[in-house]
Design a protein around this motif. Structure first.
Motif, PDB file in Angstrom:
ATOM      1  N   LEU A  56       0.828  -1.202   0.000  1.00 58.41           N
ATOM      2  CA  LEU A  56       0.000   0.000   0.000  1.00 58.41           C
ATOM      3  C   LEU A  56       0.864   1.255   0.000  1.00 58.41           C
ATOM      4  CD1 LEU A  56      -2.819   1.383   0.343  1.00 58.41           C
ATOM      5  CD2 LEU A  56      -2.507   1.099   2.822  1.00 58.41           C
ATOM      6  N   VAL A  57       1.963   1.216   0.749  1.00 57.68           N
ATOM      7  CA  VAL A  57       2.848   2.381   0.860  1.00 57.68           C
ATOM      8  C   VAL A  57       3.850   2.430  -0.284  1.00 57.68           C
ATOM      9  CG1 VAL A  57       4.539   3.549   2.315  1.00 57.68           C
ATOM     10  CG2 VAL A  57       2.563   2.428   3.358  1.00 57.68           C
ATOM     11  N   GLU A  58       4.526   1.308  -0.538  1.00 60.52           N
ATOM     12  CA  GLU A  58       5.618   1.350  -1.515  1.00 60.52           C
ATOM     13  C   GLU A  58       5.120   1.520  -2.939  1.00 60.52           C
ATOM     14  OE1 GLU A  58       7.740  -2.217  -0.784  1.00 60.52           O
ATOM     15  OE2 GLU A  58       6.283  -3.523  -1.743  1.00 60.52           O
ATOM     16  N   SER A  59       3.878   1.176  -3.211  1.00 64.63           N
ATOM     17  CA  SER A  59       3.306   1.378  -4.545  1.00 64.63           C
ATOM     18  C   SER A  59       2.993   2.839  -4.822  1.00 64.63           C
ATOM     19  CB  SER A  59       2.018   0.564  -4.686  1.00 64.63           C
ATOM     20  OG  SER A  59       0.998   1.096  -3.832  1.00 64.63           O
ATOM     21  N   GLY A  60       2.958   3.644  -3.765  1.00 62.59           N
ATOM     22  CA  GLY A  60       2.552   5.031  -3.901  1.00 62.59           C
ATOM     23  C   GLY A  60       1.071   5.251  -3.704  1.00 62.59           C
ATOM     24  N   ALA A  61       0.309   4.166  -3.520  1.00 59.20           N
ATOM     25  CA  ALA A  61      -1.144   4.283  -3.365  1.00 59.20           C
ATOM     26  C   ALA A  61      -1.494   5.109  -2.134  1.00 59.20           C
ATOM     27  CB  ALA A  61      -1.778   2.897  -3.271  1.00 59.20           C
ATOM     28  N   ALA A  62      -0.800   4.872  -1.025  1.00 61.74           N
ATOM     29  CA  ALA A  62      -1.096   5.608   0.206  1.00 61.74           C
ATOM     30  C   ALA A  62      -0.908   7.103   0.005  1.00 61.74           C
ATOM     31  CB  ALA A  62      -0.209   5.109   1.346  1.00 61.74           C
ATOM     32  N   GLY A  63       0.150   7.478  -0.693  1.00 59.31           N
ATOM     33  CA  GLY A  63       0.395   8.886  -0.954  1.00 59.31           C
ATOM     34  C   GLY A  63      -0.633   9.485  -1.884  1.00 59.31           C
ATOM     35  N   ARG A  64      -0.968   8.762  -2.949  1.00 62.94           N
ATOM     36  CA  ARG A  64      -1.941   9.293  -3.908  1.00 62.94           C
ATOM     37  C   ARG A  64      -3.325   9.465  -3.278  1.00 62.94           C
ATOM     38  NH1 ARG A  64       1.406   6.176  -7.334  1.00 62.94           N
ATOM     39  NH2 ARG A  64       0.242   4.257  -6.931  1.00 62.94           N
ATOM     40  N   LEU A  65      -3.667   8.598  -2.331  1.00 63.27           N
ATOM     41  CA  LEU A  65      -4.966   8.678  -1.665  1.00 63.27           C
ATOM     42  C   LEU A  65      -4.939   9.605  -0.448  1.00 63.27           C
ATOM     43  CD1 LEU A  65      -5.965   4.918  -1.876  1.00 63.27           C
ATOM     44  CD2 LEU A  65      -7.117   6.809  -3.039  1.00 63.27           C
ATOM     45  N   GLY A  66      -3.763  10.100  -0.108  1.00 64.09           N
ATOM     46  CA  GLY A  66      -3.661  11.021   1.017  1.00 64.09           C
ATOM     47  C   GLY A  66      -3.824  10.361   2.368  1.00 64.09           C
ATOM     48  N   LEU A  67      -3.428   9.088   2.492  1.00 66.49           N
ATOM     49  CA  LEU A  67      -3.544   8.397   3.773  1.00 66.49           C
ATOM     50  C   LEU A  67      -2.529   8.969   4.759  1.00 66.49           C
ATOM     51  CD1 LEU A  67      -4.003   4.675   2.671  1.00 66.49           C
ATOM     52  CD2 LEU A  67      -5.740   6.431   3.048  1.00 66.49           C
ATOM     53  N   GLU A  68      -3.005   9.274   5.966  1.00 70.13           N
ATOM     54  CA  GLU A  68      -2.171   9.891   6.984  1.00 70.13           C
ATOM     55  C   GLU A  68      -1.836   8.875   8.082  1.00 70.13           C
ATOM     56  OE1 GLU A  68      -4.492  13.299   8.039  1.00 70.13           O
ATOM     57  OE2 GLU A  68      -4.026  14.347   6.167  1.00 70.13           O
ATOM     58  N   ASP A  69      -1.181   9.359   9.156  1.00 71.32           N
ATOM     59  CA  ASP A  69      -0.684   8.455  10.185  1.00 71.32           C
ATOM     60  C   ASP A  69      -1.767   7.548  10.750  1.00 71.32           C
ATOM     61  OD1 ASP A  69       1.902   9.414   9.994  1.00 71.32           O
ATOM     62  OD2 ASP A  69       1.695  10.824  11.651  1.00 71.32           O
ATOM     63  N   GLU A  70      -2.908   8.112  11.143  1.00 70.76           N
ATOM     64  CA  GLU A  70      -3.960   7.290  11.746  1.00 70.76           C
ATOM     65  C   GLU A  70      -4.429   6.200  10.790  1.00 70.76           C
ATOM     66  OE1 GLU A  70      -6.242   9.958  15.092  1.00 70.76           O
ATOM     67  OE2 GLU A  70      -7.083   9.931  13.057  1.00 70.76           O
ATOM     68  N   GLU A  71      -4.550   6.541   9.529  1.00 71.05           N
ATOM     69  CA  GLU A  71      -5.047   5.564   8.559  1.00 71.05           C
ATOM     70  C   GLU A  71      -4.020   4.463   8.298  1.00 71.05           C
ATOM     71  OE1 GLU A  71      -7.760   8.687   6.040  1.00 71.05           O
ATOM     72  OE2 GLU A  71      -5.626   9.039   6.333  1.00 71.05           O
ATOM     73  N   LEU A  72      -2.760   4.827   8.189  1.00 68.38           N
ATOM     74  CA  LEU A  72      -1.731   3.807   8.000  1.00 68.38           C
ATOM     75  C   LEU A  72      -1.583   2.940   9.237  1.00 68.38           C
ATOM     76  CD1 LEU A  72       0.972   5.829   6.050  1.00 68.38           C
ATOM     77  CD2 LEU A  72      -0.597   4.102   5.152  1.00 68.38           C
ATOM     78  N   ALA A  73      -1.690   3.534  10.421  1.00 59.53           N
ATOM     79  CA  ALA A  73      -1.633   2.740  11.649  1.00 59.53           C
ATOM     80  C   ALA A  73      -2.802   1.765  11.710  1.00 59.53           C
ATOM     81  CB  ALA A  73      -1.631   3.660  12.870  1.00 59.53           C
ATOM     82  N   LEU A  74      -3.983   2.209  11.296  1.00 56.31           N
ATOM     83  CA  LEU A  74      -5.149   1.324  11.320  1.00 56.31           C
ATOM     84  C   LEU A  74      -4.999   0.174  10.329  1.00 56.31           C
ATOM     85  CD1 LEU A  74      -7.894   1.389  12.959  1.00 56.31           C
ATOM     86  CD2 LEU A  74      -8.944   1.975  10.761  1.00 56.31           C
ATOM     87  N   ALA A  75      -4.286   0.403   9.229  1.00 57.07           N
ATOM     88  CA  ALA A  75      -4.033  -0.672   8.270  1.00 57.07           C
ATOM     89  C   ALA A  75      -3.192  -1.783   8.888  1.00 57.07           C
ATOM     90  CB  ALA A  75      -3.346  -0.125   7.028  1.00 57.07           C
ATOM     91  N   CYS A  76      -2.456  -1.474   9.970  1.00 51.95           N
ATOM     92  CA  CYS A  76      -1.621  -2.453  10.669  1.00 51.95           C
ATOM     93  C   CYS A  76      -2.305  -3.015  11.910  1.00 51.95           C
ATOM     94  CB  CYS A  76      -0.310  -1.798  11.102  1.00 51.95           C
ATOM     95  SG  CYS A  76       0.646  -1.040   9.781  1.00 51.95           S
ATOM     96  N   ALA A  77      -3.573  -2.694  12.129  1.00 48.63           N
ATOM     97  CA  ALA A  77      -4.198  -2.854  13.443  1.00 48.63           C
ATOM     98  C   ALA A  77      -5.036  -4.113  13.610  1.00 48.63           C
ATOM     99  CB  ALA A  77      -5.084  -1.639  13.730  1.00 48.63           C
ATOM    100  N   SER A  78      -5.152  -4.502  14.887  1.00 53.18           N
ATOM    101  CA  SER A  78      -6.213  -5.393  15.367  1.00 53.18           C
ATOM    102  C   SER A  78      -6.944  -4.574  16.427  1.00 53.18           C
ATOM    103  CB  SER A  78      -5.635  -6.674  15.963  1.00 53.18           C
ATOM    104  OG  SER A  78      -4.952  -7.429  14.992  1.00 53.18           O
ATOM    105  N   HIS A  79      -7.905  -3.784  15.997  1.00 49.05           N
ATOM    106  CA  HIS A  79      -8.461  -2.751  16.867  1.00 49.05           C
ATOM    107  C   HIS A  79      -9.694  -3.244  17.623  1.00 49.05           C
ATOM    108  CE1 HIS A  79     -11.890  -1.828  14.253  1.00 49.05           C
ATOM    109  NE2 HIS A  79     -11.063  -1.851  13.222  1.00 49.05           N
ATOM    110  N   THR A  80     -10.104  -2.454  18.592  1.00 50.76           N
ATOM    111  CA  THR A  80     -11.189  -2.831  19.500  1.00 50.76           C
ATOM    112  C   THR A  80     -12.557  -2.324  19.068  1.00 50.76           C
ATOM    113  OG1 THR A  80     -10.529  -0.912  20.818  1.00 50.76           O
ATOM    114  CG2 THR A  80      -9.759  -3.077  21.558  1.00 50.76           C
ATOM    115  N   GLY A  81     -12.635  -1.675  17.923  1.00 51.41           N
ATOM    116  CA  GLY A  81     -13.935  -1.230  17.417  1.00 51.41           C
ATOM    117  C   GLY A  81     -14.486  -0.013  18.125  1.00 51.41           C
ATOM    118  N   GLU A  82     -13.599   0.787  18.736  1.00 49.57           N
ATOM    119  CA  GLU A  82     -14.047   2.017  19.371  1.00 49.57           C
ATOM    120  C   GLU A  82     -14.365   3.057  18.292  1.00 49.57           C
ATOM    121  OE1 GLU A  82     -11.703   2.834  23.148  1.00 49.57           O
ATOM    122  OE2 GLU A  82     -10.606   1.107  22.336  1.00 49.57           O
TER     123      GLU A  82
END
Length: 338
Positions: A56-82
């Motif tokens: 997602l990052v190395e392809s440039g897709a994250a940059g083209r879509l304007g994904l920021e820190d929270e969004e990239l962190a969530l892509a790595c997440a097992s979150h609690t659904g808050e």
């Protein structure tokens, strides 16, 4: 006899023990600590979500879509659904013009009890956005849309997106990922059984960039920075990974996986760590990981109150009484002397 990585004490006696395997590896693949059969294949499950986010990052897709820190962190997440997790997952999808209907991870109530109760009180129902893997899946959707790939069936191993992220897994860990070692994860994507040694080596490489191509190394650094900036997104309230990384910042990248898997990168030390609790208990894997971090992060880590609290903590009953404790055991304990 299997070695214990954690034990539970009650009334001054050891009530139970959790057996497991653990390994610490440097970026060159040298084993600097091991316990148990580190070459036995095991499913890393959600521990490798950051590796899956690399394309997602190395392809440039994250940059083209304007994904920021929270969004990239969530892509790595097992979150609690808050609420914050749900909002960020929805925002990721909105950047592609889609909503939760395109997610193929399935639906469950928020893992966080307060969030689940609030949703129920409001008369709401869970959606795929509440799934603990919704950020990872939103990342897949972002990659597919950026590459003009069809969305339907992106969870299947033959989909172009899944082939690309599987290739990233194989590259970072140095282990084969194919039909012979494939299972299906809880969120319906493939998961691949690999040696615990390979998982730890992958985390050492992810934390340092050594052995990765230049673009992949830069993508790994970007994901680590995003998680350090927004650690709440990776887990949630009271979750091991979030608590740890809120305290340690970029010094540690940590990620749990289902069935008692924990893995971590120590970029400054050039090390990767992987722990597997054989009975699948996360409480054992967590205290064992915290104990290894205390040992390998350096002398100051031994006195860090957050790390000490993660490596040994009280058990309380329903009346709030302290009735025992969970602690790292045997060679895993930070004060162990061979």
């Amino acid at each position: 006899m299997e070695s214990a990585i954690a034990e539970i004490e009650r009334g001054g006696r050891v009530e139970s023990r959790h057996a497991g395997t653990a390994v610490v590896v440097d970026a060159a693949g040298k084993v600097v600590f091991s316990l148990g059969d580190i070459d036995r294949p095991t499913y890393p499950r959600s521990a490798v979500k950051a590796f899956l986010a690399l394309p997602l990052v190395e392809s440039g897709a994250a940059g083209r879509l304007g994904l920021e820190d929270e969004e990239l962190a969530l892509a790595c997440a097992s979150h609690t659904g808050e609420a914050a997790h749900v909002a960020v997952a929805a925002r990721m999808l909105a950047r592609t013009g889609h909503d939760a209907a395109c997610l193929e991870c399935g639906t469950h109530w928020p893992v966080d009890a307060d969030a689940a109760h609030a949703l129920a009180r409001a008369g709401g129902a869970p959606s795929a956005l509440h799934n603990n893997c919704s950020g990872k899946h939103a990342g897949f959707v972002c990659l597919a849309c950026d590459q003009d790939q069809k969305l339907g069936g992106y969870i299947h191993p033959d989909h172009p997106v899944m082939r690309e992220v599987t290739a990233a897994l194989a590259d970072v860990t140095g282990a084969a990922h194919g039909p012979d070692n494939m299972g299906i994860d809880g969120c319906s994507i493939p998961t691949y059984a690999i040696p615990l040694r390979a998982l730890a080596h992958g985390f050492a490489r992810f934390g340092t960039g050594h052995g990765l191509g230049p673009e992949r190394a830069r993508a790994a650094a970007r994901l680590r920075a995003a998680v350090a900036a927004a650690p709440f997104m990776v887990g949630g309230t009271g979750r091991f990974d979030s608590v740890l990384m809120q305290e340690m910042g970029p010094a540690v990248f940590s990620k749990m996986g289902a069935e008692g898997i924990m893995a971590a990168s120590l970029p400054d030390q050039g090390l990767g760590i992987a722990v597997k609790c054989h009975d699948g208990a996360p409480r054992a894997a967590e205290v064992a990981m915290a104990a290894l971090l205390m040992r390998f992060l350096g002398p100051d880590a031994r006195d860090n109150p957050v790390l000490r609290g993660l490596a040994q903590h009280d058990l309380r009953n329903w009346n709030g009484m302290t009735v025992g404790r969970v602690r790292a055991a045997g060679p895993m304990h930070p004060d162990h002397r061979p």
